[in-house]
Design a protein around this motif. Structure first.
Motif, PDB file in Angstrom:
ATOM      1  N   GLY A  28      27.932  10.192  18.920  1.00  0.00           N
ATOM      2  CA  GLY A  28      28.696   9.749  17.846  1.00  0.00           C
ATOM      3  C   GLY A  28      28.106   8.473  17.205  1.00  0.00           C
ATOM      4  O   GLY A  28      28.843   7.977  16.426  1.00  0.00           O
ATOM      5  N   GLU A  29      26.943   8.336  17.409  1.00  0.00           N
ATOM      6  CA  GLU A  29      26.202   7.167  16.688  1.00  0.00           C
ATOM      7  C   GLU A  29      25.605   7.287  15.228  1.00  0.00           C
ATOM      8  O   GLU A  29      25.329   6.522  14.595  1.00  0.00           O
ATOM      9  N   VAL A  30      25.539   8.761  14.862  1.00  0.00           N
ATOM     10  CA  VAL A  30      25.113   9.013  13.611  1.00  0.00           C
ATOM     11  C   VAL A  30      25.809  10.029  13.130  1.00  0.00           C
ATOM     12  O   VAL A  30      26.387  10.908  13.608  1.00  0.00           O
ATOM     13  N   ASP A  31      26.006   9.894  11.670  1.00  0.00           N
ATOM     14  CA  ASP A  31      26.713  10.879  10.862  1.00  0.00           C
ATOM     15  C   ASP A  31      25.706  11.893  10.435  1.00  0.00           C
ATOM     16  O   ASP A  31      24.526  11.559  10.186  1.00  0.00           O
ATOM     17  N   VAL A  32      26.182  13.160  10.400  1.00  0.00           N
ATOM     18  CA  VAL A  32      25.306  14.327  10.072  1.00  0.00           C
ATOM     19  C   VAL A  32      25.860  15.170   8.820  1.00  0.00           C
ATOM     20  O   VAL A  32      26.992  15.404   8.886  1.00  0.00           O
ATOM     21  N   LEU A  33      25.245  15.376   7.919  1.00  0.00           N
ATOM     22  CA  LEU A  33      25.611  16.322   6.547  1.00  0.00           C
ATOM     23  C   LEU A  33      24.851  17.032   6.186  1.00  0.00           C
ATOM     24  O   LEU A  33      23.686  17.019   6.435  1.00  0.00           O
ATOM     25  N   ARG A  34      24.990  18.134   5.477  1.00  0.00           N
ATOM     26  CA  ARG A  34      24.220  19.216   5.048  1.00  0.00           C
ATOM     27  C   ARG A  34      24.238  18.970   3.460  1.00  0.00           C
ATOM     28  O   ARG A  34      25.033  18.863   2.829  1.00  0.00           O
ATOM     29  N   THR A  35      22.878  18.927   3.018  1.00  0.00           N
ATOM     30  CA  THR A  35      22.780  18.689   1.548  1.00  0.00           C
ATOM     31  C   THR A  35      23.194  20.073   0.899  1.00  0.00           C
ATOM     32  O   THR A  35      23.298  21.331   1.671  1.00  0.00           O
ATOM     33  N   ASP A  36      23.018  20.295  -0.428  1.00  0.00           N
ATOM     34  CA  ASP A  36      23.462  21.667  -0.994  1.00  0.00           C
ATOM     35  C   ASP A  36      22.488  22.533  -0.826  1.00  0.00           C
ATOM     36  O   ASP A  36      22.702  23.621  -1.088  1.00  0.00           O
ATOM     37  N   GLU A  37      21.219  21.992  -0.348  1.00  0.00           N
ATOM     38  CA  GLU A  37      19.906  22.868  -0.047  1.00  0.00           C
ATOM     39  C   GLU A  37      20.000  23.287   1.506  1.00  0.00           C
ATOM     40  O   GLU A  37      19.181  24.074   1.649  1.00  0.00           O
ATOM     41  N   GLY A  38      20.920  22.823   2.163  1.00  0.00           N
ATOM     42  CA  GLY A  38      21.109  23.085   3.464  1.00  0.00           C
ATOM     43  C   GLY A  38      20.570  22.399   4.617  1.00  0.00           C
ATOM     44  O   GLY A  38      20.641  22.605   5.687  1.00  0.00           O
ATOM     45  N   GLU A  39      19.735  21.216   4.348  1.00  0.00           N
ATOM     46  CA  GLU A  39      19.114  20.332   4.793  1.00  0.00           C
ATOM     47  C   GLU A  39      20.057  19.372   5.627  1.00  0.00           C
ATOM     48  O   GLU A  39      20.922  18.746   5.011  1.00  0.00           O
ATOM     49  N   ALA A  40      19.902  19.276   6.835  1.00  0.00           N
ATOM     50  CA  ALA A  40      20.787  18.154   7.589  1.00  0.00           C
ATOM     51  C   ALA A  40      20.047  16.760   7.359  1.00  0.00           C
ATOM     52  O   ALA A  40      18.631  16.696   7.449  1.00  0.00           O
ATOM     53  N   VAL A  41      20.962  15.808   7.052  1.00  0.00           N
ATOM     54  CA  VAL A  41      20.714  14.643   6.836  1.00  0.00           C
ATOM     55  C   VAL A  41      21.329  13.654   7.669  1.00  0.00           C
ATOM     56  O   VAL A  41      22.607  14.091   7.951  1.00  0.00           O
ATOM     57  N   TYR A  42      20.950  12.273   7.965  1.00  0.00           N
ATOM     58  CA  TYR A  42      21.547  11.606   8.842  1.00  0.00           C
ATOM     59  C   TYR A  42      21.662  10.192   8.527  1.00  0.00           C
ATOM     60  O   TYR A  42      20.981   9.645   7.576  1.00  0.00           O
ATOM     61  N   ARG A  43      22.756   9.535   9.230  1.00  0.00           N
ATOM     62  CA  ARG A  43      22.951   8.059   8.765  1.00  0.00           C
ATOM     63  C   ARG A  43      23.482   7.486   9.834  1.00  0.00           C
ATOM     64  O   ARG A  43      24.514   8.096  10.646  1.00  0.00           O
ATOM     65  N   ALA A  44      23.354   6.210  10.083  1.00  0.00           N
ATOM     66  CA  ALA A  44      24.069   5.358  10.979  1.00  0.00           C
ATOM     67  C   ALA A  44      25.469   5.097  10.673  1.00  0.00           C
ATOM     68  O   ALA A  44      25.623   4.966   9.779  1.00  0.00           O
ATOM     69  N   CYS A  45      26.105   5.500  11.655  1.00  0.00           N
ATOM     70  CA  CYS A  45      27.599   5.271  11.643  1.00  0.00           C
ATOM     71  C   CYS A  45      27.896   3.922  11.457  1.00  0.00           C
ATOM     72  O   CYS A  45      27.558   2.967  12.364  1.00  0.00           O
ATOM     73  N   ARG A  46      28.724   3.471  10.532  1.00  0.00           N
ATOM     74  CA  ARG A  46      29.157   2.001  10.251  1.00  0.00           C
ATOM     75  C   ARG A  46      30.522   1.710  11.046  1.00  0.00           C
ATOM     76  O   ARG A  46      30.965   0.525  11.196  1.00  0.00           O
ATOM     77  N   THR A  47      31.127   2.696  11.447  1.00  0.00           N
ATOM     78  CA  THR A  47      32.307   2.551  12.157  1.00  0.00           C
ATOM     79  C   THR A  47      32.431   3.752  13.168  1.00  0.00           C
ATOM     80  O   THR A  47      31.943   4.643  13.108  1.00  0.00           O
ATOM     81  N   GLU A  48      33.121   3.410  14.343  1.00  0.00           N
ATOM     82  CA  GLU A  48      33.511   4.455  15.239  1.00  0.00           C
ATOM     83  C   GLU A  48      34.844   5.353  15.170  1.00  0.00           C
ATOM     84  O   GLU A  48      34.941   6.309  15.667  1.00  0.00           O
ATOM     85  N   GLN A  49      35.469   4.941  14.006  1.00  0.00           N
ATOM     86  CA  GLN A  49      36.582   5.713  13.591  1.00  0.00           C
ATOM     87  C   GLN A  49      36.129   6.915  13.038  1.00  0.00           C
ATOM     88  O   GLN A  49      35.239   7.091  12.295  1.00  0.00           O
ATOM     89  N   HIS A  50      37.084   8.010  12.969  1.00  0.00           N
ATOM     90  CA  HIS A  50      37.025   9.089  12.187  1.00  0.00           C
ATOM     91  C   HIS A  50      36.899   8.695  10.668  1.00  0.00           C
ATOM     92  O   HIS A  50      37.753   8.008  10.296  1.00  0.00           O
ATOM     93  N   HIS A  51      36.098   9.417  10.098  1.00  0.00           N
ATOM     94  CA  HIS A  51      35.916   8.827   8.554  1.00  0.00           C
ATOM     95  C   HIS A  51      35.136  10.117   7.836  1.00  0.00           C
ATOM     96  O   HIS A  51      34.559  11.093   8.499  1.00  0.00           O
ATOM     97  N   HIS A  52      35.271   9.786   6.635  1.00  0.00           N
ATOM     98  CA  HIS A  52      34.481  10.685   5.768  1.00  0.00           C
ATOM     99  C   HIS A  52      33.397   9.968   4.654  1.00  0.00           C
ATOM    100  O   HIS A  52      33.339   8.700   4.850  1.00  0.00           O
ATOM    101  N   HIS A  53      32.598  10.825   3.957  1.00  0.00           N
ATOM    102  CA  HIS A  53      31.782   9.899   2.955  1.00  0.00           C
ATOM    103  C   HIS A  53      31.900  10.281   1.377  1.00  0.00           C
ATOM    104  O   HIS A  53      32.227  11.334   1.121  1.00  0.00           O
ATOM    105  N   LEU A  54      31.571   9.314   0.730  1.00  0.00           N
ATOM    106  CA  LEU A  54      31.487   9.405  -0.729  1.00  0.00           C
ATOM    107  C   LEU A  54      29.733   9.011  -1.062  1.00  0.00           C
ATOM    108  O   LEU A  54      29.299   8.148  -0.343  1.00  0.00           O
ATOM    109  N   VAL A  55      29.215  10.119  -1.477  1.00  0.00           N
ATOM    110  CA  VAL A  55      27.768   9.949  -1.421  1.00  0.00           C
ATOM    111  C   VAL A  55      27.136  10.217  -3.127  1.00  0.00           C
ATOM    112  O   VAL A  55      27.807  11.251  -3.673  1.00  0.00           O
TER     113      VAL A  55
END
Length: 128
Positions: free
Chosen positions: A52-79
């Motif tokens: 739970g230390e990094v967020d993972v999302l898939r780009t439109d091309e299907g590639e997994a990308v990663y980012r360090a979480c800034r909070t431990e709470q459940h959250h979503h992203h504006l990218v």
């Protein structure tokens, strides 16, 4: 995998504002003189994601990308599609909807991922 290698990946992510691919992280580490392998970077990212230390999302091309979480709470992203700037946001309406739709269909133990992509104000201003 050694904790030192996981810490090196964690440190690269901590210095980034947006999401980064495993290949980007690998290139940064190699440029700094690390002898880390790409497979090790992927393993470290998986371990950090599982913890739970990094967020993972898939780009439109299907590639997994990663980012360090800034909070431990459940959250979503504006990218931002242009610069990758990412803002962590809460979505209480999304949470209520997910719970209601799951209950309506008899599902339990649900999880969900919601990412919202757009253009940040800085990038939109540059287009004008």
């Amino acid at each position: 995998m050694t904790t030192a290698r996981r810490d090196a990946v964690r440190q690269v992510l901590a210095g980034c504002e947006g999401f980064r691919s495993a290949q980007d992280i690998y290139a940064d580490l190699r440029a700094d003189g690390s002898k880390i392998g790409l497979t090790t970077v992927y393993r470290a990212l998986q371990a950090l994601s599982d913890a739970g230390e990094v967020d993972v999302l898939r780009t439109d091309e299907g590639e997994a990308v990663y980012r360090a979480c800034r909070t431990e709470q459940h959250h979503h992203h504006l990218v931002c599609r242009d610069c990758g700037r990412t803002v962590e946001v809460e979505g209480p309406a999304v949470e209520r909807w997910a719970d209601a739709i799951a209950a309506e269909h008899g599902f339990a133990d649900i999880t969900h991922t919601v990412e919202v992509f757009g253009t940040c104000a800085d990038c939109a201003g540059r287009r004008s």
